[in-house]
Design a protein around this motif. Structure first.
Motif, short mmCIF file in Angstrom:
data_model
loop_
_atom_site.label_atom_id
_atom_site.label_comp_id
_atom_site.label_asym_id
_atom_site.label_seq_id
_atom_site.Cartn_x
_atom_site.Cartn_y
_atom_site.Cartn_z
N ILE A 93 -11.80 1.90 9.81
CA ILE A 93 -11.01 1.05 8.91
C ILE A 93 -10.71 -0.20 9.71
CG2 ILE A 93 -8.90 0.74 7.58
CD1 ILE A 93 -8.65 3.76 7.37
N VAL A 94 -11.05 -1.37 9.17
CA VAL A 94 -10.78 -2.63 9.86
C VAL A 94 -9.91 -3.49 8.96
CG1 VAL A 94 -12.99 -3.59 9.04
CG2 VAL A 94 -11.80 -4.67 10.96
N GLU A 95 -8.89 -4.09 9.54
CA GLU A 95 -8.00 -4.95 8.77
C GLU A 95 -8.76 -6.14 8.20
OE1 GLU A 95 -4.86 -5.78 7.64
OE2 GLU A 95 -4.41 -3.65 7.81
N LYS A 96 -8.26 -6.64 7.07
CA LYS A 96 -8.83 -7.84 6.48
C LYS A 96 -8.38 -9.07 7.29
CE LYS A 96 -4.69 -9.00 5.31
NZ LYS A 96 -4.06 -10.10 6.02
N PRO A 97 -9.12 -10.19 7.25
CA PRO A 97 -10.49 -10.25 6.77
C PRO A 97 -11.44 -9.57 7.76
CG PRO A 97 -9.89 -12.36 7.73
CD PRO A 97 -8.64 -11.50 7.73
N LEU A 98 -12.58 -9.12 7.24
CA LEU A 98 -13.54 -8.41 8.07
C LEU A 98 -13.98 -9.25 9.27
CD1 LEU A 98 -15.58 -6.15 8.67
CD2 LEU A 98 -17.07 -7.13 6.90
N ALA A 99 -14.21 -10.53 9.04
CA ALA A 99 -14.66 -11.45 10.08
C ALA A 99 -14.28 -12.85 9.64
CB ALA A 99 -16.17 -11.31 10.28
N VAL A 100 -14.82 -13.86 10.31
CA VAL A 100 -14.54 -15.24 9.94
C VAL A 100 -15.70 -15.87 9.20
CG1 VAL A 100 -13.92 -17.53 10.85
CG2 VAL A 100 -12.93 -15.48 11.86
N HIS A 123 -5.88 -3.02 5.28
CA HIS A 123 -5.30 -2.54 4.05
C HIS A 123 -5.26 -3.70 3.05
CE1 HIS A 123 -1.37 -2.42 1.78
NE2 HIS A 123 -2.01 -1.37 1.27
N SER A 124 -5.86 -3.49 1.88
CA SER A 124 -5.89 -4.49 0.83
C SER A 124 -5.03 -4.01 -0.33
CB SER A 124 -7.33 -4.73 0.35
OG SER A 124 -8.13 -5.17 1.42
N PHE A 125 -4.49 -4.95 -1.08
CA PHE A 125 -3.53 -4.56 -2.11
C PHE A 125 -4.16 -3.96 -3.35
CE2 PHE A 125 -0.53 -6.43 0.64
CZ PHE A 125 0.69 -5.91 0.27
N SER A 126 -5.48 -3.97 -3.46
CA SER A 126 -6.09 -3.25 -4.58
C SER A 126 -6.05 -1.74 -4.37
CB SER A 126 -7.55 -3.70 -4.80
OG SER A 126 -8.37 -3.35 -3.71
N PHE A 127 -5.62 -1.28 -3.19
CA PHE A 127 -5.35 0.15 -3.00
C PHE A 127 -4.06 0.57 -3.71
CE2 PHE A 127 -7.99 -0.38 0.89
CZ PHE A 127 -8.81 0.72 0.77
N GLU A 128 -3.16 -0.38 -3.96
CA GLU A 128 -1.84 -0.02 -4.48
C GLU A 128 -1.92 0.51 -5.91
OE1 GLU A 128 0.67 0.17 -2.62
OE2 GLU A 128 0.07 -1.03 -0.89
N PRO A 129 -1.12 1.55 -6.24
CA PRO A 129 -1.20 2.16 -7.57
C PRO A 129 -1.09 1.20 -8.75
CG PRO A 129 0.04 3.58 -6.10
CD PRO A 129 -0.23 2.30 -5.33
N PRO A 130 -0.18 0.19 -8.74
CA PRO A 130 -0.12 -0.69 -9.92
C PRO A 130 -1.41 -1.46 -10.17
CG PRO A 130 1.87 -0.90 -8.62
CD PRO A 130 0.91 -0.12 -7.78
N GLN A 146 5.11 4.36 -15.84
CA GLN A 146 5.68 4.65 -14.53
C GLN A 146 4.65 5.36 -13.67
OE1 GLN A 146 9.59 6.24 -14.31
NE2 GLN A 146 10.45 4.70 -15.68
N LEU A 147 4.63 5.02 -12.40
CA LEU A 147 3.62 5.54 -11.47
C LEU A 147 4.29 6.28 -10.32
CD1 LEU A 147 1.35 2.35 -11.28
CD2 LEU A 147 1.01 4.38 -12.71
N SER A 148 3.52 7.16 -9.69
CA SER A 148 4.03 7.87 -8.52
C SER A 148 4.21 6.90 -7.36
CB SER A 148 3.04 8.96 -8.10
OG SER A 148 1.88 8.38 -7.53
N HIS A 149 4.92 7.33 -6.36
CA HIS A 149 5.17 6.46 -5.21
C HIS A 149 4.21 6.73 -4.06
CE1 HIS A 149 8.62 4.11 -6.56
NE2 HIS A 149 8.96 5.19 -7.24
N GLU A 150 3.02 7.18 -4.40
CA GLU A 150 1.94 7.19 -3.42
C GLU A 150 1.67 5.74 -3.02
OE1 GLU A 150 -2.42 9.35 -3.19
OE2 GLU A 150 -1.85 8.35 -5.05
N THR A 151 1.52 5.48 -1.74
CA THR A 151 1.34 4.10 -1.29
C THR A 151 -0.14 3.74 -1.18
OG1 THR A 151 1.24 4.51 1.10
CG2 THR A 151 3.44 4.38 0.09
N GLY A 152 -0.40 2.45 -1.12
CA GLY A 152 -1.77 2.00 -0.93
C GLY A 152 -2.37 2.49 0.37
#
Length: 406
Positions: free
Chosen positions: A99-106, A129-136, A338-344
């Motif tokens: 798993i590599v943090e964003k951005p992948l490279a330059v 970690h990108s925010f499209s992982f987040e439940p909403p 309403q959604l569960s509180h599982e995190t991204g």
């Protein structure tokens, strides 16, 4: 798979960089029944020793040594952007999943090289970690895919905050090293927009702003993005610490907890009182694991996280976030999902484990990360040339085998 079987299906993860990002992932690793943090690498020996004692784990002063460990099956690369290429290459050479943090490279060329390295090694790579992982955000995508509100037509993400005046290291204020809001924060915005809209952007027209000569990088941008199917999107970001979008998002920020006001322009004023860049770097380092200003992520009580204000317009309704999920504005009524509180981050760890243990291809793989990077680059290019830039490396969102729990 041998190493997993030998440890009763536990995936051992090594953390490279125990700053904010690395520290924030630790609770999600602890929650997963088949994943365990086994090591960390960094520069601060005192904090590494504390980490090792807290988690009964190993620590290393070099990335090579961590990746050489037989107790590490995968690595989370939370090092500065300019080190991502080096660290991904090292991890792939030892056949560690990544798993590599964003951005992948330059650059897109660097991203291509890393994708090839990972595929040659036969390992999985997730960019987050990108925010499209987040439940909403994932739930908005589900509603769009189901077509209950008709086709999606406009996607907006607007974020106003103090990013430019939070404690920064020099490379975070150097665009050539992947600094500035377009690389560091735009990659989240474009990830959200691309995920909701299906991934296939066609073009970008944008402007960027450098409005403080003491912080010589992009602190703002305004981008108009068009999808291949004609869906439009706007991505607005302003990190100069005046208006904050939390005024429109129920006082809730991107981490989930309510933001406690600390005085108007407090971040801007604090940074301007700093005696030197070295003092600012020291202040930032204190927010990492074991630092005097570090957060206890495992004890935070949170709402759903808001990465700015996201509003999605479909043919027969609109969607936006609520503190606990989504508000849906249909033809006949407004209702809350309403959604569960599982995190991204929980979902990101599950996506890695599912890829390694069950062979489920991750959504947020190297090509997805490369496509987001292409948009970041296009925003900067469009602003410089004052013209529309067409995209050629976009990838579609593949259907997920995981549904969003309520």
């Amino acid at each position: 798979m041998t190493s997993l079987i030998n440890r009763k299906h536990q995936l051992g993860i090594g953390i490279i960089g125990l700053g904010n990002a690395g520290s924030a992932l630790l609770p999600s690793i602890s929650k997963h029944p088949h994943v365990k943090v086994t090591a960390a690498a960094g520069r601060n020996k005192e904090r590494l020793e504390k980490f090792a004692a807290d988690f009964q784990a190993n620590y290393y002063l070099s990335v090579d040594d961590l990746c050489r460990s037989e107790h590490v099956d995968a690595v989370y690369i939370a090092s500065p952007t300019e080190l991502h290429v080096e660290h991904v290459k090292i991890a792939a050479s030892y056949k560690k999943h990544i798993i590599v943090e964003k951005p992948l490279a330059v650059s897109v060329e660097e991203a291509d090289m890393l994708i090839q390295e990972v595929e040659s090694a036969g390992v999985h790579m997730i960019v987050g970690h990108s925010f499209s992982f987040e439940p909403p955000i994932r739930k908005i995508r589900e509603i769009v895919e189901q077509g209950k509100l008709g086709r999606v037509r406009i996607i907006n993400n607007w974020y106003f905050n103090d990013w430019m005046y939070r404690p920064r290291t020099p490379e975070e204020l150097d665009t050539s090293l992947g600094g500035g809001v377009t690389y560091r924060q735009g990659s989240h915005q474009f990830d959200i927009i691309r995920y909701i809209g299906g991934g296939m952007l066609r073009s970008v027209r944008a402007i960027t702003g450098r409005w403080d000569e003491t912080r010589p990088t992009e602190g703002a941008h305004a981008a108009f993005l068009e999808f291949e199917d004609g869906t439009a999107a706007t991505a607005i970001y302003n990190g100069y610490d005046h208006f904050h979008t939390t005024e429109l998002t129920f006082g809730i920020g991107e981490g989930g907890p309510s933001i406690k006001p600390s005085g108007y322009g407090s971040s801007r004023k604090t940074i301007r009182q700093m005696s030197s860049g070295e003092a600012e770097t020291t202040m930032k380092s204190q927010k990492g694991y074991g630092g005097s200003h570090s957060k206890n992520y495992s004890k935070e009580v949170t709402n759903q996280p808001f990465f700015g204000l996201t509003v999605v317009s479909c043919e027969r309704g609109d969607i936006r976030q609520s503190p606990n999920g989504l508000f849906v504005y249909g033809d006949d009524d407004k209702y809350e999902v309403q959604l569960s509180h599982e995190t991204g981050r929980d979902i990101m760890i599950a996506e890695l484990y599912d890829a390694v243990a069950h062979g489920h291809p991750p959504t947020h793989d190297g090509r997805w990360g490369k496509a987001n990077l292409e948009v970041c680059r296009a925003v900067l290019e469009s602003a410089k040339k004052r013209q529309e830039v067409y995209l050629s490396h976009q990838v579609a969102v593949e259907p997920s085998h995981r549904t969003v729990s309520k």
